[in-house]
Design a protein around this motif. Sequence first.
Motif, short mmCIF file in Angstrom:
data_model
loop_
_atom_site.label_atom_id
_atom_site.label_comp_id
_atom_site.label_asym_id
_atom_site.label_seq_id
_atom_site.Cartn_x
_atom_site.Cartn_y
_atom_site.Cartn_z
N LEU A 1 1.18 -1.32 0.14
CA LEU A 1 -0.13 -0.26 0.00
C LEU A 1 0.37 1.17 -0.29
O LEU A 1 0.57 2.14 -0.48
CB LEU A 1 -0.61 0.19 1.05
N GLU A 2 1.82 1.11 0.96
CA GLU A 2 2.93 2.37 0.65
C GLU A 2 3.52 2.60 -0.43
O GLU A 2 3.96 3.87 -0.27
CB GLU A 2 3.74 2.80 2.07
N PHE B 1 0.37 20.45 -23.08
CA PHE B 1 -0.45 18.56 -22.94
C PHE B 1 0.02 18.77 -21.58
O PHE B 1 1.71 18.22 -21.40
CB PHE B 1 -0.11 17.89 -23.97
N THR B 2 -0.24 18.25 -20.65
CA THR B 2 -0.60 18.07 -18.78
C THR B 2 -0.80 16.15 -18.67
O THR B 2 -2.40 16.73 -18.22
CB THR B 2 0.22 18.82 -17.68
N SER B 3 -0.64 15.51 -17.58
CA SER B 3 -1.45 14.66 -17.35
C SER B 3 -0.44 14.56 -16.42
O SER B 3 0.85 14.62 -15.85
CB SER B 3 -1.45 13.20 -18.62
N GLY B 4 -1.72 13.55 -15.01
CA GLY B 4 -0.92 12.96 -14.30
C GLY B 4 -2.47 12.81 -13.25
O GLY B 4 -3.27 12.80 -13.80
N TRP B 5 -1.59 11.91 -11.91
CA TRP B 5 -2.49 11.16 -11.18
C TRP B 5 -3.35 12.26 -10.21
O TRP B 5 -2.34 13.01 -9.75
CB TRP B 5 -2.16 9.93 -10.29
N THR B 6 -4.71 12.23 -9.71
CA THR B 6 -4.86 13.50 -8.75
C THR B 6 -5.83 12.25 -7.75
O THR B 6 -6.50 11.25 -8.30
CB THR B 6 -5.71 14.17 -9.52
N PRO B 7 -6.08 12.52 -6.66
CA PRO B 7 -6.98 12.34 -6.01
C PRO B 7 -8.17 12.28 -6.22
O PRO B 7 -9.10 12.81 -6.98
CB PRO B 7 -6.85 12.76 -4.48
N PHE B 8 -9.14 11.06 -5.77
CA PHE B 8 -10.78 10.64 -6.16
C PHE B 8 -11.82 12.49 -5.51
O PHE B 8 -12.13 12.96 -6.12
CB PHE B 8 -10.81 9.85 -5.81
N GLU C 1 -2.34 13.84 2.11
CA GLU C 1 -3.95 13.84 3.49
C GLU C 1 -4.62 12.56 2.76
O GLU C 1 -6.44 12.95 3.41
CB GLU C 1 -3.96 14.37 3.94
N LYS C 2 -4.86 12.30 1.55
CA LYS C 2 -6.12 11.73 0.90
C LYS C 2 -5.72 10.57 0.89
O LYS C 2 -4.53 9.40 1.31
CB LYS C 2 -6.13 11.96 -0.33
N THR C 3 -7.13 9.46 0.80
CA THR C 3 -7.14 8.16 1.15
C THR C 3 -6.97 7.28 -0.73
O THR C 3 -7.59 8.20 -1.71
CB THR C 3 -8.25 7.54 1.78
N ILE C 4 -6.65 6.35 -0.76
CA ILE C 4 -6.39 6.06 -1.83
C ILE C 4 -7.52 4.54 -1.98
O ILE C 4 -7.04 4.04 -3.24
CB ILE C 4 -5.42 5.38 -2.43
N VAL C 5 -7.63 3.87 -0.83
CA VAL C 5 -8.32 2.39 -0.95
C VAL C 5 -9.76 2.79 -0.13
O VAL C 5 -10.14 3.40 0.21
CB VAL C 5 -7.32 2.11 0.62
N PHE C 6 -11.05 2.68 -1.05
CA PHE C 6 -12.04 2.56 -0.66
C PHE C 6 -12.45 1.15 -0.98
O PHE C 6 -12.53 0.62 -2.03
CB PHE C 6 -12.51 3.57 -2.17
N GLY C 7 -12.12 -0.06 0.13
CA GLY C 7 -13.17 -1.09 -0.06
C GLY C 7 -12.02 -1.49 -0.27
O GLY C 7 -10.59 -1.86 0.75
N ASN C 8 -12.03 -3.08 -0.82
CA ASN C 8 -11.03 -3.21 -1.96
C ASN C 8 -10.06 -3.39 -2.42
O ASN C 8 -9.87 -3.79 -3.60
CB ASN C 8 -11.62 -4.92 -1.99
N ASN C 9 -11.14 -1.72 -2.91
CA ASN C 9 -10.54 -1.16 -4.68
C ASN C 9 -9.34 -0.27 -3.81
O ASN C 9 -9.17 0.68 -2.86
CB ASN C 9 -11.16 -0.72 -5.33
N PHE D 1 -10.40 6.32 -11.72
CA PHE D 1 -9.64 5.14 -12.54
C PHE D 1 -9.97 4.15 -10.91
O PHE D 1 -9.28 4.17 -9.78
CB PHE D 1 -8.02 5.06 -12.46
N LEU D 2 -10.36 3.13 -11.24
CA LEU D 2 -10.53 1.74 -10.10
C LEU D 2 -9.90 0.89 -10.22
O LEU D 2 -10.20 -0.47 -11.38
CB LEU D 2 -12.32 1.57 -9.95
N TRP D 3 -8.77 0.20 -9.41
CA TRP D 3 -8.35 -1.04 -9.48
C TRP D 3 -8.22 -2.05 -8.40
O TRP D 3 -8.21 -0.84 -7.38
CB TRP D 3 -6.62 -0.42 -9.51
#
Length: 204
Positions: A24-25, A46-53, A63-71, A137-139
């Motif tokens: 996870l870390e 053009f710029t791209s990257g990840w952002t918190p949900f 300080e944002k969570t990326i874990v929602f249930g099993n995803n 994006f759901l993994w």
Amino acid sequence: MALLSSSTALTRYRVEGNKETLSLETIREKINNNRFPEIEDPASFFTSGWTPFESHYLSDFSEKTIVFGNNFLFCLRIDKKTVPSRILKKMVAIETQKRLKESGKEFLSKNEKKALKEDIEASLLLRIPATPNIYDFLWNMEAEEVYFFSSQKAACEEVETLFLKTFGIHLIRIFPYTAAMFSNELSDMEKDRFTTLSPVRFSE
């Protein structure tokens, strides 16, 4: 947020590669290292990257969570600048007339027109703000599946590239052919026969 919409476009992926070292870390660190840049580069179109949900425009994951249930759930953000063709055409026409008047020429050469158009487009791109697009994006790591909430070709290609850059593992798009090849219900012989199939037209 396409994930919470009643209807949305969706692309399904299978995750292929070594995922054993991704704790996870580690995942959080890798996402944060490839997050959308906080400071916008005015020269970049053009710029791209990840952002918190939870906050698409503040891409600090600390300080944002990326874990929602099993995803794992986060977003791909793509900011792109586009000069409207009518504005570019108008500016080129105005500047062409100005240069003809100053030089006394009757027309500009092909190379002069091309250089003029490129200079004006570059100048406009510096002044025009980029338009942001957000894709959820759901993994599901246990199922080795990803749900990407867009079917746009450019967005899919960008998420495949950024995912590989971030985690060093591949996303394989699931469509009828790849779904059959990954199915446990088909024998090896049936999969071999499957590879020999060709499309058939049912109408002229």
